[in-house]
Scaffold this active site. Structure first.
Site, PDB file in Angstrom:
ATOM      1  N   VAL A   1       0.278  -1.068   0.002  1.00  0.00           N
ATOM      2  CA  VAL A   1      -0.228  -0.471   0.203  1.00  0.00           C
ATOM      3  C   VAL A   1       0.444   1.602   0.323  1.00  0.00           C
ATOM      4  O   VAL A   1       0.511   2.485  -0.450  1.00  0.00           O
ATOM      5  CB  VAL A   1      -0.882  -0.348   1.295  1.00  0.00           C
ATOM      6  N   TYR A   2       2.372   0.815   0.051  1.00  0.00           N
ATOM      7  CA  TYR A   2       3.166   2.383   0.188  1.00  0.00           C
ATOM      8  C   TYR A   2       2.504   2.935  -1.004  1.00  0.00           C
ATOM      9  O   TYR A   2       3.552   2.511  -2.165  1.00  0.00           O
ATOM     10  CB  TYR A   2       4.405   2.112   0.380  1.00  0.00           C
ATOM     11  N   GLY A   3       2.411   4.106  -1.350  1.00  0.00           N
ATOM     12  CA  GLY A   3       2.174   5.126  -2.430  1.00  0.00           C
ATOM     13  C   GLY A   3       1.510   4.180  -3.557  1.00  0.00           C
ATOM     14  O   GLY A   3       1.156   4.079  -5.027  1.00  0.00           O
TER      15      GLY A   3
ATOM     16  N   GLY B   1       1.657   0.978  -4.016  1.00  0.00           N
ATOM     17  CA  GLY B   1       1.928  -0.035  -5.259  1.00  0.00           C
ATOM     18  C   GLY B   1       3.084   0.698  -5.594  1.00  0.00           C
ATOM     19  O   GLY B   1       3.434  -0.024  -5.867  1.00  0.00           O
TER      20      GLY B   1
ATOM     21  N   LYS C   1       4.810  -6.172   3.037  1.00  0.00           N
ATOM     22  CA  LYS C   1       3.717  -6.496   4.036  1.00  0.00           C
ATOM     23  C   LYS C   1       2.404  -6.342   2.908  1.00  0.00           C
ATOM     24  O   LYS C   1       2.391  -6.015   1.940  1.00  0.00           O
ATOM     25  CB  LYS C   1       2.971  -5.432   4.758  1.00  0.00           C
TER      26      LYS C   1
END
Length: 327
Positions: free
Chosen positions: A52-54, A56, A80
């Protein structure tokens, strides 16, 4: 950089990890490339990201840089799965969602395996054994070499780690748990850290600099280019700008002055060398900030300074964490 075993496993990682929370959003390709190269040249191996960072983009950017700048074999890539952009269900620990997320992460990263795959958070709507079965499948299929969890409280971690160690069946033991831990946030010492130590699970502290506050940059004002000045991240920093935090920051600065070091180095060295800690995960906006964090490798805190910082930041732990007969 010194290498440490991740929990009670054979995997060794650098004792400082590189975080990618802002990659693909606030950190562009040029700055990300500079960070990754500097980290690798300093002996760093553990690079932590999430699906979920950015949205993807952090995984995708990391995948574009690996091999082009740094050999894949030299990195321990951790990602994660489990957080979802759904206001009605923030976490999805179902087997179907987790395994589909892992496949998508591998595609973005451009690799056929990750070294460490972590469940991002506990999902109360999914039976824990179903969530853990996804970890077993990931390891048995070769898509993940080691597995861990993140943001599990004490009883959740103990239940998950014990289940994975139970006889019968082929289960992948938990190598790690990633939790926020710093001089400003010592809540993990109440139940999570004792459980991790007992069960052989390594702790990967996130936000080891107290969301940036322990560097001292918020002591007199909020820098215009800081997270605290960002509309999106200001609520993330604000809880650590109270009077209690100020006293701790002042103590860190005093210690730094006495050691001819920086507050960043003192705060990071403190958490890096706590019992059970394997590798604090440090996120930086650019290579210059990362270099400041990596410079902590040469610093070990004297016992008297460590004890003073312990005292000034000590959380209140009473019953049932202490022996009840002494209360």
């Amino acid at each position: 950089m010194e290498q440490r075993h991740l929990g009670r496993t054979g995997l060794r990682v650098s004792r400082i990890g590189l975080g990618t929370l802002t990659w693909g959003r606030d950190t562009g390709e040029h700055d990300a490339a500079d960070q990754l190269k500097a980290f690798w040249e300093a002996g760093g191996t553990l690079v932590d990201t999430a699906d979920v960072y950015g949205g993807g983009e952090a995984e995708y950017l990391l995948g574009q840089l690996v091999e082009r700048l740094v050999p894949r074999r030299d990195l321990v890539i951790a990602t994660k799965a489990g957080s979802v952009p759904d206001p009605d269900r923030r976490f999805d620990g179902s087997r179907g969602h987790l395994l589909a997320s892992l496949d998508a992460s591998l595609a973005r990263l451009g690799t056929d395996y990750v070294d460490l795959w972590q469940v991002h958070a506990f999902d109360p709507e999914t039976p824990l054994e179903e969530t853990l079965q996804a970890l077993d499948i990931a390891v048995s299929s070769g898509r993940a070499r080691y597995v861990g969890v993140s943001n599990f409280c004490g009883w959740q971690l103990a239940k998950a780690a014990t289940w994975q160690l139970a006889p019968g069946g082929v289960r992948a033991r938990l190598a790690s748990t990633q939790m926020e831990y710093s001089l400003l946030q010592r809540g993990v010492e109440r139940e999570v850290l004792p459980a991790a130590l007992d069960l052989g699970v390594g702790l990967l502290p996130s936000s080891p600099l107290g969301r940036g506050v322990l560097t001292g940059k918020y002591r007199h004002a909020t820098p215009s280019d800081s997270r605290g000045a960002s509309d999106r991240l200001a609520p993330f920093v604000e809880p650590y700008l109270d009077d209690a935090a100020t006293r701790i920051v002042d103590a860190v600065i005093t210690a730094a002055d006495g050691l001819a070091a920086t507050p960043l180095q003192v705060a990071l060295a403190w958490v890096r060398d706590r019992p059970g800690v394997v590798a604090p995960v440090v996120g930086a906006r650019n290579a210059q900030q990362l270099a400041a964090a990596l410079s902590v490798e040469t610093l070990s805190l004297p016992d008297e300074i460590r004890r003073a910082l312990d005292d000034v930041s000590a959380p209140v732990h009473r019953y049932p964490d202490q022996d009840w007969s002494t209360l």
